[in-house]
Scaffold this active site. Structure first.
Site, short mmCIF file in Angstrom:
data_model
loop_
_atom_site.label_atom_id
_atom_site.label_comp_id
_atom_site.label_asym_id
_atom_site.label_seq_id
_atom_site.Cartn_x
_atom_site.Cartn_y
_atom_site.Cartn_z
N LYS A 85 0.82 -1.21 0.00
CA LYS A 85 0.00 0.00 0.00
C LYS A 85 0.85 1.26 0.00
O LYS A 85 0.38 2.33 -0.33
CB LYS A 85 -1.02 0.00 1.14
CG LYS A 85 -0.47 -0.14 2.52
CD LYS A 85 -1.65 -0.16 3.50
CE LYS A 85 -1.18 -0.67 4.85
NZ LYS A 85 -2.26 -1.05 5.72
N ARG A 86 2.12 1.13 0.36
CA ARG A 86 2.98 2.30 0.33
C ARG A 86 3.47 2.61 -1.09
O ARG A 86 3.69 3.74 -1.45
CB ARG A 86 4.20 2.11 1.25
CG ARG A 86 3.93 2.60 2.65
CD ARG A 86 4.98 2.13 3.61
NE ARG A 86 4.92 0.68 3.80
CZ ARG A 86 4.04 0.07 4.57
NH1 ARG A 86 3.15 0.78 5.23
NH2 ARG A 86 4.01 -1.24 4.71
#
Ligand code: GLU
Length: 473
Positions: free
Chosen positions: A238-239
């Site tokens: 998700k980063r």
């Protein structure tokens, strides 16, 4: 008759709902629907520090949007602590768990001194240790021994108990850990089929040992679905990557396109076939054909799918799907007149977009009282070619004198003008389009001009002329 097959989707609400989670939910749902079984939704919210109610809402709304409906739940682990406490008491009573105050360093040191593989004889393993404020409850792994996970996707995976930790099941503060709550709930909810992300495979032998210690007679079927990776073959994160279902929804994906794309991440119905209705997916989905190698989550391909699905919508459906995106613009009031204009241009836009959000960008010029032409576009399209000024000025004159302001007449007149100056239509269209819409791309030009109307068209041509220094006489 309802089958006894029971699956569950058990997300932890610690962030945006991930496309990988959506794929797991979808596979579970397909298995349940195919067998006429039940799909249970369980929110695994035991980690108080990382959970938030907004993430729960996000999961429920994304599942609903995707059409993944649940037959039971949502159950919440935070409301089921009594059940876990009972299981814990049983494990302690029967000698399968013990309180242990050892730190990780102490355990590692002991393993080193005594030799042997990690996990071997490293724990205090005294079932009579009193509970202290610092002690955690550990599950006592029976050693020697091994546990085999019969996985529907990966085959048999053998785990030697020497390599398993006496894992913690209750933290020193008394809260149960993921694996305990997960297993107790799967037993209580009579889950017969556990399909989940591959990252949980190392936990599965621990789960099996817990199931057995808690007296489960028949283990559920296990299937661990492959990880999703990006173009660089890195696990989606998700980063780094766009992974939130919500983001895709906001970009203008259709749920049907997304579901169709997601189902192919690890599975294929065979041959070259890719497009399927939900009913076909239910019929064709087969866990035995799910691949165990990482699946490439290809956003470009998903967007292509979305374009295909958008083109299959009826004109009315397309208009309705676009409305929430139009409503985000301050130029949209949703009046009858605006709806009428949008409905006219919509079929032409539908052919040209692969995201619903692109539609409002393409039609904004019809609803704004004034458009802005960026200095980049003014330079590259209007000023660079010396002919542009002449074209804008001639076309203003020609359009002014048109008796009928319809696409066909506009097209004919423009074409005649092109012939007269021996210039291809596309070259003449470019400055006109920029002058009228402020963009280089958009729906077909003459239909757009018809909808824009004579007054606004002439005004914008004059403004564009002023921008490139044509003097009005
Ligand atoms: N709560 C776990 C997660 O969100 C899922 C556990 C499971 O499916 O068994 O990753």
């Amino acid at each position: 008759m309802k089958s006894t097959l029971r699956v569950r989707f058990a997300p932890s609400p610690t962030g945006y709902f991930h496309v990988g989670g959506a794929r797991t939910a979808l596979y579970n749902w397909l298995i349940a629907r195919k067998a006429g079984g039940s799909f249970v939704l369980r929110i695994e919210d035991t980690d108080e520090a990382r959970n938030a109610e907004e993430w729960v809402e996000g999961i429920l709304s994304a599942l609903t949007w995707l059409g993944i409906s649940w037959d039971e739940g949502p159950y919440r682990q935070s409301e089921r602590s009594e059940l876990y406490a009972r299981a814990v008491a049983r494990l302690i009573d029967e000698g399968n768990a013990y309180w242990c105050g050892c730190t990780r360093d102490e355990i590692d040191q002991r393993v080193k001194e005594r030799g042997g593989p990690p996990g071997y004889d490293g724990y205090c393993r005294n079932r009579n240790n009193p509970r202290t404020p610092d002690s955690a409850l550990r599950f006592k792994i029976p050693r020697p021994g091994q546990t085999v996970v019969h996985d529907k996707i990966r085959g048999d995976v053998v785990f030697d108990h020497e390599n398993l930790d006496d894992f913690i099941i209750v933290k020193s503060n008394g809260s149960p850990l993921f694996v305990l709550a997960n297993v107790v709930d799967d037993m209580d909810m009579k889950i017969s089929y556990i399909l989940r992300a591959e990252e949980h495979l190392p936990t599965t032998p621990k789960a099996i040992l817990l199931f057995q210690a808690l007296g489960m007679e028949e283990l559920p079927v296990f299937a661990h679905v492959p990880v999703l990776v990006n173009a660089k073959r890195q696990k989606l994160s998700k980063r780094r990557d766009r992974v939130a279902v919500e983001d895709y929804r906001e970009m203008g994906y259709l749920a049907s396109a997304m579901v169709n794309y997601l189902v192919l991440l690890g599975w294929s119905p065979g041959g070259d076939r890719e497009f399927m209705t939900i009913e076909e997916m239910i019929e064709l989905f087969d866990i035995d054909q799910v691949n165990h190698s990482p699946a490439f989550f290809d956003e470009k391909k998903m967007q292509h799918f979305n374009g295909v699905y958008i083109r299959e919508l009826s004109a009315d459906e397309f208009v309705n799907y676009c409305l929430p995106f139009l409503e985000k613009n301050d130029w949209w009031q949703g009046s009858v007149k605006q709806l009428e204009v949008f409905s006219k241009i919509a079929p032409l836009v539908q052919e040209r977009v692969s995201l619903l959000s692109e539609a409002s960008g393409m039609v904004g010029f019809l609803f704004q009282s004034d458009i802005e032409i960026s200095s980049d576009l003014a330079d590259s399209v209007l000023r660079k070619d010396p002919k542009s000024a002449q074209i804008i000025s001639d076309i203003s004159e020609i359009y002014l004198n048109l008796s009928e302001f319809k696409a066909e007449q506009l097209h004919d007149a423009t074409r005649r003008y092109c012939d007269s100056i021996d210039t291809p239509l596309r070259k003449v269209q470019a400055p006109i389009r920029v002058a009228l819409t402020g963009s280089k791309v958009g729906p077909p030009l003459f239909e757009s001009i018809e909808l824009l109307g004579k007054k606004a068209t002439l005004q914008r041509l004059v403004s564009a002329g002023e921008l490139i220094g044509i003097r009005n006489t």
